[in-house]
Design a protein around this motif. Sequence first.
Motif, PDB file in Angstrom:
ATOM      1  N   HIS A  24       0.801  -1.544   0.065  1.00  0.00           N
ATOM      2  CA  HIS A  24       0.427   0.253  -0.177  1.00  0.00           C
ATOM      3  C   HIS A  24       0.699   1.017   0.041  1.00  0.00           C
ATOM      4  O   HIS A  24       0.408   2.502  -0.137  1.00  0.00           O
ATOM      5  N   ILE A  25       2.008   1.258   0.615  1.00  0.00           N
ATOM      6  CA  ILE A  25       3.032   2.625   0.167  1.00  0.00           C
ATOM      7  C   ILE A  25       3.022   2.621  -1.268  1.00  0.00           C
ATOM      8  O   ILE A  25       3.312   4.386  -1.148  1.00  0.00           O
ATOM      9  N   GLY A  26       3.300   2.063  -1.844  1.00  0.00           N
ATOM     10  CA  GLY A  26       3.393   2.499  -3.542  1.00  0.00           C
ATOM     11  C   GLY A  26       2.607   2.763  -4.124  1.00  0.00           C
ATOM     12  O   GLY A  26       2.596   3.914  -5.407  1.00  0.00           O
ATOM     13  N   PHE A  27       1.397   2.919  -3.409  1.00  0.00           N
ATOM     14  CA  PHE A  27       0.273   2.916  -4.203  1.00  0.00           C
ATOM     15  C   PHE A  27      -0.676   4.639  -3.453  1.00  0.00           C
ATOM     16  O   PHE A  27      -1.580   5.228  -3.814  1.00  0.00           O
ATOM     17  N   ALA A  28      -0.090   5.070  -2.681  1.00  0.00           N
ATOM     18  CA  ALA A  28      -0.361   5.921  -1.588  1.00  0.00           C
ATOM     19  C   ALA A  28      -0.638   7.280  -2.887  1.00  0.00           C
ATOM     20  O   ALA A  28      -1.709   8.159  -2.430  1.00  0.00           O
ATOM     21  N   THR A  29      -0.274   7.329  -3.544  1.00  0.00           N
ATOM     22  CA  THR A  29      -0.371   8.668  -3.833  1.00  0.00           C
ATOM     23  C   THR A  29       0.190   8.183  -5.776  1.00  0.00           C
ATOM     24  O   THR A  29       0.926   8.534  -6.818  1.00  0.00           O
ATOM     25  N   ALA A  30      -0.485   6.967  -6.164  1.00  0.00           N
ATOM     26  CA  ALA A  30      -0.177   6.697  -7.388  1.00  0.00           C
ATOM     27  C   ALA A  30      -0.988   7.223  -8.918  1.00  0.00           C
ATOM     28  O   ALA A  30      -2.413   7.895  -7.930  1.00  0.00           O
ATOM     29  N   ILE A  31      -0.625   6.878  -9.816  1.00  0.00           N
ATOM     30  CA  ILE A  31      -0.706   7.593 -10.911  1.00  0.00           C
ATOM     31  C   ILE A  31      -2.086   6.006 -11.155  1.00  0.00           C
ATOM     32  O   ILE A  31      -1.478   5.429 -11.734  1.00  0.00           O
ATOM     33  N   GLN A  32      -3.345   6.660 -12.297  1.00  0.00           N
ATOM     34  CA  GLN A  32      -4.326   5.778 -12.237  1.00  0.00           C
ATOM     35  C   GLN A  32      -3.917   6.481 -13.992  1.00  0.00           C
ATOM     36  O   GLN A  32      -4.113   7.155 -14.604  1.00  0.00           O
ATOM     37  N   ALA A  33      -4.152   4.733 -14.250  1.00  0.00           N
ATOM     38  CA  ALA A  33      -4.021   4.867 -16.236  1.00  0.00           C
ATOM     39  C   ALA A  33      -4.893   3.260 -16.012  1.00  0.00           C
ATOM     40  O   ALA A  33      -5.019   2.351 -15.756  1.00  0.00           O
ATOM     41  N   LYS A  34      -5.493   3.828 -17.979  1.00  0.00           N
ATOM     42  CA  LYS A  34      -5.817   2.039 -18.787  1.00  0.00           C
ATOM     43  C   LYS A  34      -5.087   2.000 -19.191  1.00  0.00           C
ATOM     44  O   LYS A  34      -3.946   2.019 -20.208  1.00  0.00           O
ATOM     45  N   LEU A  35      -4.637   0.579 -19.350  1.00  0.00           N
ATOM     46  CA  LEU A  35      -4.180  -0.438 -20.150  1.00  0.00           C
ATOM     47  C   LEU A  35      -5.028  -1.567 -20.421  1.00  0.00           C
ATOM     48  O   LEU A  35      -5.121  -2.672 -19.318  1.00  0.00           O
ATOM     49  N   PHE A  36      -4.963  -2.229 -21.780  1.00  0.00           N
ATOM     50  CA  PHE A  36      -6.264  -2.895 -21.928  1.00  0.00           C
ATOM     51  C   PHE A  36      -7.250  -3.416 -21.511  1.00  0.00           C
ATOM     52  O   PHE A  36      -7.666  -4.372 -20.479  1.00  0.00           O
TER      53      PHE A  36
END
Length: 130
Positions: A24-36
Amino acid sequence: CFNTRSKRLDPPLGLFFDQFAYLHIGFATAIQAKLFGFTVLIPSMSRFALLKILISDLRIGKNNPKRENDANTGIHLLHFLSQDESRWRGVQDDFGSFPVPWKKKVLKPLENRLDKDPLVPIIYAKLLEI
């Protein structure tokens, strides 16, 4: 390893997903993107680097190649980020927001590598300033 639990998605994907400690540390400020057609989360470079160092020490086996690879990836990415003031500010913000136990878990693998990689003392000293 440091797997806490697994679950399987139903076909047609037939994929296994593992949940790892501290992910969860890595995703606290994650960017959302669409892939396939899927929404994926991409962690910030600074959080990814700090996470790689933290989890390197959780891997089982002293000579585990994944353990060394995780640590080296984090160290080299932090070195890259330290070359640019605005990028390093991101590391300062992210590492500074960690609770003390997490900071210790990032610093411990670096302490163990102080004499093994010339980049480590530089990164270690910079993190201690935060």
